[in-house]
Design an enzyme around this catalytic site. Structure first.
Site, PDB file in Angstrom:
ATOM      1  N   GLU A  64     -88.211  77.175  22.421  1.00  0.00           N
ATOM      2  CA  GLU A  64     -87.236  76.428  22.207  1.00  0.00           C
ATOM      3  C   GLU A  64     -87.746  75.783  20.715  1.00  0.00           C
ATOM      4  O   GLU A  64     -88.374  74.874  20.479  1.00  0.00           O
ATOM      5  CB  GLU A  64     -87.176  75.018  23.093  1.00  0.00           C
ATOM      6  CG  GLU A  64     -86.949  75.353  24.493  1.00  0.00           C
ATOM      7  CD  GLU A  64     -85.376  75.545  24.687  1.00  0.00           C
ATOM      8  OE1 GLU A  64     -84.544  75.333  23.706  1.00  0.00           O
ATOM      9  OE2 GLU A  64     -85.076  76.160  25.571  1.00  0.00           O
ATOM     10  N   ASN A 104     -90.736  64.948  19.144  1.00  0.00           N
ATOM     11  CA  ASN A 104     -89.527  64.086  18.958  1.00  0.00           C
ATOM     12  C   ASN A 104     -88.967  63.504  20.101  1.00  0.00           C
ATOM     13  O   ASN A 104     -88.250  62.680  20.105  1.00  0.00           O
ATOM     14  CB  ASN A 104     -88.523  65.131  18.167  1.00  0.00           C
ATOM     15  CG  ASN A 104     -88.191  66.195  18.730  1.00  0.00           C
ATOM     16  OD1 ASN A 104     -88.861  66.793  19.728  1.00  0.00           O
ATOM     17  ND2 ASN A 104     -86.791  66.575  18.497  1.00  0.00           N
ATOM     18  N   CYS A 141     -83.816  68.768  17.170  1.00  0.00           N
ATOM     19  CA  CYS A 141     -83.830  70.292  16.754  1.00  0.00           C
ATOM     20  C   CYS A 141     -82.149  70.868  16.749  1.00  0.00           C
ATOM     21  O   CYS A 141     -82.244  71.777  15.670  1.00  0.00           O
ATOM     22  CB  CYS A 141     -84.507  71.265  17.775  1.00  0.00           C
ATOM     23  SG  CYS A 141     -84.129  70.598  19.357  1.00  0.00           S
ATOM     24  N   GLU A 150     -83.541  75.719  28.856  1.00  0.00           N
ATOM     25  CA  GLU A 150     -83.997  74.641  29.826  1.00  0.00           C
ATOM     26  C   GLU A 150     -82.738  73.982  30.274  1.00  0.00           C
ATOM     27  O   GLU A 150     -81.261  74.177  29.786  1.00  0.00           O
ATOM     28  CB  GLU A 150     -84.652  73.692  28.881  1.00  0.00           C
ATOM     29  CG  GLU A 150     -85.837  74.459  28.409  1.00  0.00           C
ATOM     30  CD  GLU A 150     -86.931  73.386  27.698  1.00  0.00           C
ATOM     31  OE1 GLU A 150     -86.503  72.413  26.851  1.00  0.00           O
ATOM     32  OE2 GLU A 150     -88.180  73.668  27.978  1.00  0.00           O
TER      33      GLU A 150
HETATM   34  P1  NAD Z   1     -94.999  72.391  15.908  1.00  0.00           P
HETATM   35  O1  NAD Z   1     -94.454  73.723  16.025  1.00  0.00           O
HETATM   36  O2  NAD Z   1     -95.782  71.880  14.759  1.00  0.00           O
HETATM   37  O3  NAD Z   1     -96.003  71.918  16.973  1.00  0.00           O
HETATM   38  C1  NAD Z   1     -95.362  72.114  18.651  1.00  0.00           C
HETATM   39  C2  NAD Z   1     -96.397  71.956  19.510  1.00  0.00           C
HETATM   40  O4  NAD Z   1     -97.102  73.189  19.330  1.00  0.00           O
HETATM   41  C3  NAD Z   1     -97.510  70.977  19.220  1.00  0.00           C
HETATM   42  O5  NAD Z   1     -97.730  70.473  20.660  1.00  0.00           O
HETATM   43  C4  NAD Z   1     -98.643  71.591  18.655  1.00  0.00           C
HETATM   44  O6  NAD Z   1     -99.793  70.936  18.972  1.00  0.00           O
HETATM   45  C5  NAD Z   1     -98.597  72.921  19.121  1.00  0.00           C
HETATM   46  N1  NAD Z   1     -99.164  73.981  18.192  1.00  0.00           N
HETATM   47  C6  NAD Z   1     -98.872  74.128  16.874  1.00  0.00           C
HETATM   48  N2  NAD Z   1     -99.669  75.281  16.638  1.00  0.00           N
HETATM   49  C7  NAD Z   1     -99.986  76.021  17.532  1.00  0.00           C
HETATM   50  C8  NAD Z   1    -100.659  77.004  17.763  1.00  0.00           C
HETATM   51  N3  NAD Z   1    -100.901  77.998  16.578  1.00  0.00           N
HETATM   52  N4  NAD Z   1    -100.989  77.685  18.974  1.00  0.00           N
HETATM   53  C9  NAD Z   1    -100.395  76.898  20.391  1.00  0.00           C
HETATM   54  N5  NAD Z   1    -100.031  75.634  19.991  1.00  0.00           N
HETATM   55  C10 NAD Z   1     -99.475  75.332  18.792  1.00  0.00           C
HETATM   56  O7  NAD Z   1     -93.528  71.348  15.875  1.00  0.00           O
HETATM   57  P2  NAD Z   1     -93.485  69.859  15.743  1.00  0.00           P
HETATM   58  O8  NAD Z   1     -93.698  69.608  14.327  1.00  0.00           O
HETATM   59  O9  NAD Z   1     -94.338  69.182  17.052  1.00  0.00           O
HETATM   60  O10 NAD Z   1     -92.057  69.634  16.212  1.00  0.00           O
HETATM   61  C11 NAD Z   1     -90.948  70.090  15.467  1.00  0.00           C
HETATM   62  C12 NAD Z   1     -90.339  71.261  15.695  1.00  0.00           C
HETATM   63  O11 NAD Z   1     -89.919  71.307  16.969  1.00  0.00           O
HETATM   64  C13 NAD Z   1     -89.028  71.516  14.854  1.00  0.00           C
HETATM   65  O12 NAD Z   1     -89.125  72.859  14.284  1.00  0.00           O
HETATM   66  C14 NAD Z   1     -88.085  71.221  15.758  1.00  0.00           C
HETATM   67  O13 NAD Z   1     -86.791  71.900  15.503  1.00  0.00           O
HETATM   68  C15 NAD Z   1     -88.776  71.858  17.111  1.00  0.00           C
HETATM   69  N6  NAD Z   1     -88.038  71.275  18.249  1.00  0.00           N
HETATM   70  C16 NAD Z   1     -87.113  72.175  19.075  1.00  0.00           C
HETATM   71  C17 NAD Z   1     -86.489  71.769  20.172  1.00  0.00           C
HETATM   72  C18 NAD Z   1     -85.787  72.871  21.169  1.00  0.00           C
HETATM   73  O14 NAD Z   1     -85.310  72.268  22.188  1.00  0.00           O
HETATM   74  N7  NAD Z   1     -85.379  73.924  20.667  1.00  0.00           N
HETATM   75  C19 NAD Z   1     -86.632  70.512  20.789  1.00  0.00           C
HETATM   76  C20 NAD Z   1     -87.340  69.652  19.752  1.00  0.00           C
HETATM   77  C21 NAD Z   1     -87.985  70.106  18.718  1.00  0.00           C
END
Ligand code: NAD
Length: 479
Positions: A245, A148, A279, A457
């Protein structure tokens, strides 16, 4: 067709065996082919990063800080280009990218460059002895990003790591592979030594390879809660330090004495900015019963006036969602909410703006008459869907706001000073906003409690995530 590669040791690298297609969310068109890096490429990148890290860690904090501040200035010069990449990556509106999302990266980089110059440990004294502590870098650290905020995520993770004297390996989300490469190019041109900041393209398999790599000391994830749990498990074998995060389902409590104009406008922004793919968004809007009808009516009017479409157009307020699959997931949540008894105040449907008929667009959506058990209220939707919940008194609002396993953001609107602080103190969240929402200046920490993760962060707290503390004890006598 543009081919997107991995970049490490100061150059683009071949060696990938598989490719995947990168689409522009606003049109659904494939705009690039991305080469997935292999495990062997990761081994090579980590070895090169270790070589680059050693002389970097020996440089003075003033020297490292000045390099990073120069990089921040150079990234600001590239703000327009990075913002266009951010739009191609995410489908969000250019106006948001260029004014806030992309600049928030260099802002934190600049802060880290300046803050590292004054960051120091503690000193201690006892009869016949003194002691001091200092922060030491971990070596090679890694960041795994969500889709995002790709520019912000790349820089919020790498800048404290680099300032502390580490090298960094970034794996952007497979959905948003474009901007990270430009960031490294700009920073190396501005003086960052090659090999310190590296980009490995790939999906969860590369993420897993990073977590299990024995020579990577730390991994910081921005992603979903379930991914966070897997990252922790995969990182356990090498006892990697982990920062998470994760997701959120933040409450925003609007008390009946609040500034109605500001509260309604902020609730909208806290739900529909970046098409709701934020998020910390306040997706559970708790409204005090006496003002509920008025607030809902104002929000409906403002939401109906929003234009959805071409992210590059000046008169558009909401762009596309990240993918067809994600759009369908968000629309299904709306259907489920209505089936469970919520009232659809506005939105809820897919739209096909002229010229962008195949893009992943939907109308911003408000659901009222929600209750605490509905899926739309309990689960993170990560799209432009606001749930409105009515409350009668302060204790009830706080209890319901806290009744979630998430704990990233929370907010409240009131003109009552003591209530503002009392409620802020009672909310279970890493970040709380009073009479505003979602603002994170570089000197304020950002991160969650409960299952929204841990570690921070931004701010000097981020340094702790990328360093260990060493305590040195010195005897002052020779006996
Ligand atoms: P996601 O968890 O599907 O993927 C995030 C990252 O993790 C990607 O780069 C993906 O390739 C990697 N990944 C996925 N499975 C993995 C595994 N088993 N092992 C290692 N790496 C793996 O999330 P998304 O769909 O890309 O993003 C949306 C999520 O991110 C939402 O839940 C949102 O709330 C969260 N988010 C949190 C913050 C924060 O600062 N807290 C900020 C932005 C987004």
């Amino acid at each position: 067709m543009t081919v997107i590669k991995s970049y490490y040791g100061g150059t683009y690298r071949d060696g990938a065996e598989k490719r995947f297609a990168k689409t522009y969310p606003a049109t659904g068109e494939v705009i690039a082919e991305v080469e997935l890096a292999t495990k062997e490429m990761l081994d090579e990148a980590v070895a090169m990063a270790h070589e680059a890290q050693k002389p970097w860690a020996k440089r003075s904090v003033q020297d490292r800080g000045q390099v990073l501040i120069k990089c921040a200035h150079a990234l600001r010069e590239a703000n327009d280009e990075l913002s266009r990449l951010e739009v191609q990556d995410v489908g969000k509106v250019f106006a948001e990218a260029v004014s806030a999302d992309v600049p928030s990266g260099p802002d934190v980089l600049e802060y880290m460059g300046a803050a590292i110059m004054t960051y120091h440990g503690t000193q201690h004294q006892w009869p016949g002895a003194i002691g001091y502590t200092r922060r030491i870098p971990l070596g090679v650290c890694a960041g795994i990003g969500a889709w995002n905020y790709p520019v912000q995520i790349a820089l919020w993770k790498s800048s404290p790591a680099l300032a502390m004297g580490n090298a960094f390996i970034l794996k952007p989300s497979e959905m948003t592979p474009l901007s990270a490469l430009k960031i490294v190019e700009v920073m190396e041109d501005a003086g960052l030594p090659k090999g310190l900041l590296n980009v490995m393209q790939g999906d969860y398999t590369m993420g897993s390879a990073i977590c299990s790599h024995p020579d990577i000391a730390k991994v910081s994830l921005t992603g979903g809660v379930e991914t966070g749990k897997k990252i922790m498990m995969q990182s356990a074998e090498s006892l990697k330090r982990v920062t998470l995060e994760l997701g959120g389902k933040a409450p925003l409590i609007l008390f009946d004495d609040c500034d109605l104009d500001k509260a309604a406008a902020t609730a909208m922004e806290a739900n529909f900015y970046t098409a709701g793919e934020v998020c910390s968004n306040a997706t559970r809007v708790f409204v005090h019963r006496p003002i509920a009808d008025e607030i809902i009516s104002r929000m409906k009017t403002m939401t109906d006036a929003m234009t959805v479409g071409d992210p590059m157009a000046d008169d558009v307020q909401m762009g596309a969602l990240i993918s067809e699959q994600h759009l369908q997931k968000v629309l299904n949540y709306v259907d489920q909410g209505v089936a469970e008894g919520a009232e659809l105040v506005t939105g809820g449907e897919r739209v096909h703006p002229q010229g962008f008929e195949n893009g992943y667009f939907m109308r911003p959506t408000i659901l009222s008459q929600c209750n605490d058990d509905m899926a739309v209220v309990c689960e993170e939707i990560f799209g432009p869907v606001m749930s409105v919940l009515i409350f009668d008194d302060e204790d009830e609002a706080v209890e319901r706001a806290n009744a979630t396993h998430f704990g990233l953001g929370a907010g409240l609107f009131t003109r009552d000073l003591t209530r503002a602080h009392r409620v802020a103190d009672a909310l279970e969240a890493g970040n709380v906003w009073i009479n505003t929402y979602n603002l994170i200046p570089p000197d304020m920490p950002f991160g969650g409690v409960k299952q929204s993760g841990f570690g921070r962060e931004s701010s000097h707290y981020a340094f702790e995530a990328y360093s260990d503390v060493r305590a040195t004890y010195i005897a002052l006598d020779d006996e």
